[in-house]
Write a protein that holds these residues in place. Structure first.
Motif, PDB file in Angstrom:
ATOM      1  N   LYS A 335      -5.438   8.555   0.199  1.00  0.00           N
ATOM      2  CA  LYS A 335      -4.936   8.119  -1.171  1.00  0.00           C
ATOM      3  C   LYS A 335      -3.783   7.224  -1.123  1.00  0.00           C
ATOM      4  O   LYS A 335      -3.410   6.673  -2.354  1.00  0.00           O
ATOM      5  CB  LYS A 335      -4.571   9.709  -1.747  1.00  0.00           C
ATOM      6  N   TYR A 336      -2.706   7.518  -0.451  1.00  0.00           N
ATOM      7  CA  TYR A 336      -1.708   6.628  -0.164  1.00  0.00           C
ATOM      8  C   TYR A 336      -1.862   5.181  -0.240  1.00  0.00           C
ATOM      9  O   TYR A 336      -1.601   4.197  -0.683  1.00  0.00           O
ATOM     10  CB  TYR A 336      -0.848   6.748   0.823  1.00  0.00           C
ATOM     11  N   GLN A 337      -2.935   4.873   0.524  1.00  0.00           N
ATOM     12  CA  GLN A 337      -3.349   3.416   0.760  1.00  0.00           C
ATOM     13  C   GLN A 337      -3.884   2.967  -0.573  1.00  0.00           C
ATOM     14  O   GLN A 337      -3.920   1.990  -1.091  1.00  0.00           O
ATOM     15  CB  GLN A 337      -4.472   3.254   1.969  1.00  0.00           C
ATOM     16  N   GLU A 338      -4.801   3.869  -1.211  1.00  0.00           N
ATOM     17  CA  GLU A 338      -5.300   3.402  -2.500  1.00  0.00           C
ATOM     18  C   GLU A 338      -4.250   3.305  -3.622  1.00  0.00           C
ATOM     19  O   GLU A 338      -4.331   2.269  -4.303  1.00  0.00           O
ATOM     20  CB  GLU A 338      -6.049   4.908  -3.194  1.00  0.00           C
ATOM     21  N   LEU A 339      -2.977   3.857  -3.314  1.00  0.00           N
ATOM     22  CA  LEU A 339      -1.979   3.722  -4.334  1.00  0.00           C
ATOM     23  C   LEU A 339      -1.292   2.400  -4.255  1.00  0.00           C
ATOM     24  O   LEU A 339      -0.935   1.805  -5.083  1.00  0.00           O
ATOM     25  CB  LEU A 339      -1.156   4.956  -4.371  1.00  0.00           C
ATOM     26  N   VAL A 340      -1.111   2.072  -2.875  1.00  0.00           N
ATOM     27  CA  VAL A 340      -0.740   0.995  -2.398  1.00  0.00           C
ATOM     28  C   VAL A 340      -1.332  -0.272  -2.914  1.00  0.00           C
ATOM     29  O   VAL A 340      -0.850  -1.074  -3.685  1.00  0.00           O
ATOM     30  CB  VAL A 340      -0.451   0.745  -0.977  1.00  0.00           C
ATOM     31  N   ALA A 351      -1.118   5.056 -12.844  1.00  0.00           N
ATOM     32  CA  ALA A 351      -2.685   4.953 -12.663  1.00  0.00           C
ATOM     33  C   ALA A 351      -3.143   5.473 -14.175  1.00  0.00           C
ATOM     34  O   ALA A 351      -2.531   5.971 -15.060  1.00  0.00           O
ATOM     35  CB  ALA A 351      -2.943   5.803 -11.700  1.00  0.00           C
ATOM     36  N   LYS A 352      -4.593   5.334 -14.299  1.00  0.00           N
ATOM     37  CA  LYS A 352      -5.176   5.770 -15.633  1.00  0.00           C
ATOM     38  C   LYS A 352      -4.981   7.456 -15.665  1.00  0.00           C
ATOM     39  O   LYS A 352      -5.185   8.159 -14.867  1.00  0.00           O
ATOM     40  CB  LYS A 352      -6.880   5.418 -15.494  1.00  0.00           C
ATOM     41  N   TYR A 353      -4.657   7.653 -16.903  1.00  0.00           N
ATOM     42  CA  TYR A 353      -4.540   9.118 -17.360  1.00  0.00           C
ATOM     43  C   TYR A 353      -5.756   9.851 -16.975  1.00  0.00           C
ATOM     44  O   TYR A 353      -6.848   9.707 -17.206  1.00  0.00           O
ATOM     45  CB  TYR A 353      -4.165   9.295 -18.935  1.00  0.00           C
ATOM     46  N   GLY A 354      -5.632  10.910 -16.037  1.00  0.00           N
ATOM     47  CA  GLY A 354      -6.768  11.856 -15.746  1.00  0.00           C
ATOM     48  C   GLY A 354      -7.373  11.383 -14.626  1.00  0.00           C
ATOM     49  O   GLY A 354      -8.251  12.192 -13.983  1.00  0.00           O
ATOM     50  N   SER A 355      -7.018  10.127 -13.976  1.00  0.00           N
ATOM     51  CA  SER A 355      -7.833   9.618 -12.989  1.00  0.00           C
ATOM     52  C   SER A 355      -7.510  10.378 -11.410  1.00  0.00           C
ATOM     53  O   SER A 355      -6.464  11.215 -11.487  1.00  0.00           O
ATOM     54  CB  SER A 355      -7.552   8.266 -12.725  1.00  0.00           C
ATOM     55  N   SER A 356      -8.410  10.470 -10.658  1.00  0.00           N
ATOM     56  CA  SER A 356      -7.875  11.045  -9.333  1.00  0.00           C
ATOM     57  C   SER A 356      -6.658  10.557  -8.859  1.00  0.00           C
ATOM     58  O   SER A 356      -5.681  11.429  -8.321  1.00  0.00           O
ATOM     59  CB  SER A 356      -9.024  10.893  -8.319  1.00  0.00           C
ATOM     60  N   THR A 398       8.804   9.500 -17.504  1.00  0.00           N
ATOM     61  CA  THR A 398       7.275   9.545 -16.921  1.00  0.00           C
ATOM     62  C   THR A 398       6.488   9.991 -18.005  1.00  0.00           C
ATOM     63  O   THR A 398       5.312   9.536 -18.107  1.00  0.00           O
ATOM     64  CB  THR A 398       7.379  10.527 -15.741  1.00  0.00           C
ATOM     65  N   ARG A 399       6.724  11.068 -18.816  1.00  0.00           N
ATOM     66  CA  ARG A 399       5.879  11.403 -19.706  1.00  0.00           C
ATOM     67  C   ARG A 399       5.504  10.240 -20.935  1.00  0.00           C
ATOM     68  O   ARG A 399       4.520  10.360 -21.398  1.00  0.00           O
ATOM     69  CB  ARG A 399       6.523  12.878 -20.619  1.00  0.00           C
ATOM     70  N   TRP A 400       6.595   9.498 -20.982  1.00  0.00           N
ATOM     71  CA  TRP A 400       6.325   8.352 -21.833  1.00  0.00           C
ATOM     72  C   TRP A 400       5.070   7.611 -21.592  1.00  0.00           C
ATOM     73  O   TRP A 400       4.430   7.109 -22.152  1.00  0.00           O
ATOM     74  CB  TRP A 400       7.518   7.447 -22.209  1.00  0.00           C
ATOM     75  N   ASP A 401       5.241   7.242 -20.057  1.00  0.00           N
ATOM     76  CA  ASP A 401       3.911   6.425 -19.532  1.00  0.00           C
ATOM     77  C   ASP A 401       2.892   7.150 -19.624  1.00  0.00           C
ATOM     78  O   ASP A 401       1.640   6.317 -19.761  1.00  0.00           O
ATOM     79  CB  ASP A 401       4.604   5.974 -17.907  1.00  0.00           C
ATOM     80  N   ASP A 402       2.790   8.350 -19.519  1.00  0.00           N
ATOM     81  CA  ASP A 402       1.564   8.957 -19.771  1.00  0.00           C
ATOM     82  C   ASP A 402       1.037   8.867 -20.977  1.00  0.00           C
ATOM     83  O   ASP A 402      -0.312   8.621 -21.170  1.00  0.00           O
ATOM     84  CB  ASP A 402       1.817  10.588 -19.284  1.00  0.00           C
ATOM     85  N   LYS A 403       1.953   9.019 -22.102  1.00  0.00           N
ATOM     86  CA  LYS A 403       1.379   8.827 -23.508  1.00  0.00           C
ATOM     87  C   LYS A 403       0.950   7.569 -23.807  1.00  0.00           C
ATOM     88  O   LYS A 403      -0.006   7.394 -24.644  1.00  0.00           O
ATOM     89  CB  LYS A 403       2.361   9.479 -24.348  1.00  0.00           C
ATOM     90  N   TYR A 404       1.692   6.737 -23.225  1.00  0.00           N
ATOM     91  CA  TYR A 404       1.426   5.243 -23.578  1.00  0.00           C
ATOM     92  C   TYR A 404       0.125   4.840 -22.732  1.00  0.00           C
ATOM     93  O   TYR A 404      -0.588   4.203 -23.513  1.00  0.00           O
ATOM     94  CB  TYR A 404       2.576   4.117 -22.868  1.00  0.00           C
TER      95      TYR A 404
END
Length: 468
Positions: A335-340, A351-356, A398-404
């Motif tokens: 997962k870390y490599q996926e984030l990189v 990342a997309k809201y609600g994605s893994s 962080t919450r702003w980014d989520d809502k955006y």
């Protein structure tokens, strides 16, 4: 022009006369062509053939050509002792043609009795099976000339043919036995009637290269070693080893004992060697050593139907810092490599809201904060996340980014910003307008304004966006 016109009139007025003239002229031209034909005598003298002797001469020429090829075949047999002619060649094609003639293949002139007698005198192989054997034998000869040995590719057509020859020699498999001439030919190229020596030599080479006899799991060499142990124990369905074979295996320190302890020790030593070489225990995924390490985890946990590890085995594994949590570490690293990769592609970690990947980032924050039900992050994991500027504080930013991100997904799906009211997203949109007017508490950052402008955010609720 007048002549052609008259011929045309004759052709339509008297068609039968036109056919007769055409046949007559054709025969005349044919006789002239035969009279002018040229042939060569056996001394090379150039002579003209007479029309009366043309067919006879053609028959003589065919017989002469046949005699020449027959003499060439006789010389080949005297020199080589067999009829295994190299293919492709003119003599090889001639041999095939003789078989077609004998079987009465359509389009082939049959043999004369004299020709059949001459071929029988030199024991000509009429059967098609014989030519197939000779072809494969010639292929094997060429293989040895090129490679210097007879160790052909496993399961190849030549490998199967060699296996069949051994079965024929041993009288097994329901095959017709080899002739004395075939056995002699195979002996001339040092054909190995017993394949045991091939595998033994392969095992010797393996030890020279790797320093041990631990072949890859489920490989042909690994299976062959298992068979040798069964033969030594005189198990049913296996012929026993000879004294010479036992001696040869003892010379290379072959392990006759296959107890679990011996197998475990072998794998443990392989793991120790891997760490000495690489400095870690991150073995290749799904390799035989990886599967063995997973098996040790199951033993340590006490999985059903698995023999637990002994105290001595646990001590040995801990000496090499065995990763007992390798399953969790492997998943975390993935997962870390996926984030990189996500950051390299998009330039941020939103990342997309609600994605893994979104959920995984939320879990890392909870682990860092020591929330209940979550095992804490290791120092190495914290360091890796800091290296990519991971946002630990799940505050308003962080919450702003989520809502955006949620608003972006809404726009992509519906093509507008007409969010249903009342809803959390509707309230958030109203808050952004108040912030921009300076009546909604804290102001936007320049980055937030830029992001909203990129998606054509309606700062003023006009037209169809009045609901928002």
């Amino acid at each position: 022009r007048q002549h052609n016109h008259q011929c045309s009139r004759m052709r339509f007025s008297y068609p039968w006369l036109f056919v007769v003239l055409q046949l007559g002229l054709g025969k005349a031209f044919q006789q002239r062509r035969i009279a002018n034909s040229v042939a060569f005598t056996r001394t090379g003298e150039r002579v003209l053939q007479r029309p009366s002797t043309c067919l006879w001469q053609a028959k003589v020429n065919r017989q002469t050509a046949w005699n020449d090829k027959y003499q060439e075949l006789v010389e080949f047999k005297k020199k080589n002792g067999h009829f295994t002619v190299k293919r492709p060649s003119s003599l090889y094609s001639w041999i095939l043609n003789q078989r077609r003639k004998r079987t009465g293949t359509e389009g082939c002139i049959p043999h004369t009795d004299e020709q059949i007698r001459l071929l029988d005198e030199i024991e000509f192989p009429w059967g098609s099976g014989e030519i197939t054997w000779n072809d494969k034998y010639q292929e094997l000869v060429e293989f040895k000339k090129k490679h210097g040995h007879l160790t052909v590719e496993y399961q190849s057509s030549l490998y199967t043919w060699m296996k069949t020859q051994r079965q024929k020699r041993n009288g097994t498999g329901g095959y017709s036995p080899l002739t004395d001439d075939q056995i002699r030919l195979l002996d001339e190229i040092e054909f190995q009637w017993d394949k045991w020596n091939d595998k033994y030599q392969e095992l010797v080479e393996f030890k020279k290269k790797h320093g041990h006899l631990r072949a890859e799991y489920h490989s042909s060499l690994d299976y062959w070693q298992i068979i040798q142990r069964r033969k030594r124990n005189v198990m049913k369905g296996h012929s026993p080893l000879t004294d010479d074979q036992v001696r040869l295996l003892d010379d290379i320190d072959f392990q006759w004992d296959t107890t679990r302890q011996t197998t475990w020790n072998d794998r443990y030593l392989e793991l120790v060697e891997f760490k000495k070489k690489h400095g870690h225990l991150r073995v290749e995924y799904q390799s035989s050593l990886y599967v063995w390490m997973r098996h040790q985890l199951q033993k340590r946990v006490g999985t059903k139907h698995v023999t637990p590890l002994t105290d001595e085995q646990i001590r040995l594994l801990e000496e090499v810092e065995f990763p007992w949590d390798m399953d969790r570490k492997t998943a975390w690293n993935a997962k870390y490599q996926e984030l990189v990769e996500f950051k390299k592609k998009h330039g941020h970690l939103r990342a997309k809201y609600g994605s893994s990947l979104y959920v995984w980032q939320t879990v890392q924050r909870r682990k860092r904060n020591g929330m209940k039900r979550y095992s804490p992050l290791t120092d190495d994991q914290v360091r890796l996340l800091d290296d990519i500027d991971f946002q630990w504080d799940a505050n308003r930013e962080t919450r702003w980014d989520d809502k955006y991100q949620e608003l972006v997904e809404f726009k992509q799906k519906h093509g507008h910003f007409n969010v249903k009211r009342p809803s959390a997203l509707y309230s958030w949109i109203s808050t952004q307008r108040r912030k921009r007017r300076g009546t909604g508490g804290s102001c936007h950052t320049d980055e937030q304004i830029r992001l909203l402008d990129e998606i054509d955010f309606p700062w003023t609720p006009t037209g169809s966006s009045l609901t928002a």
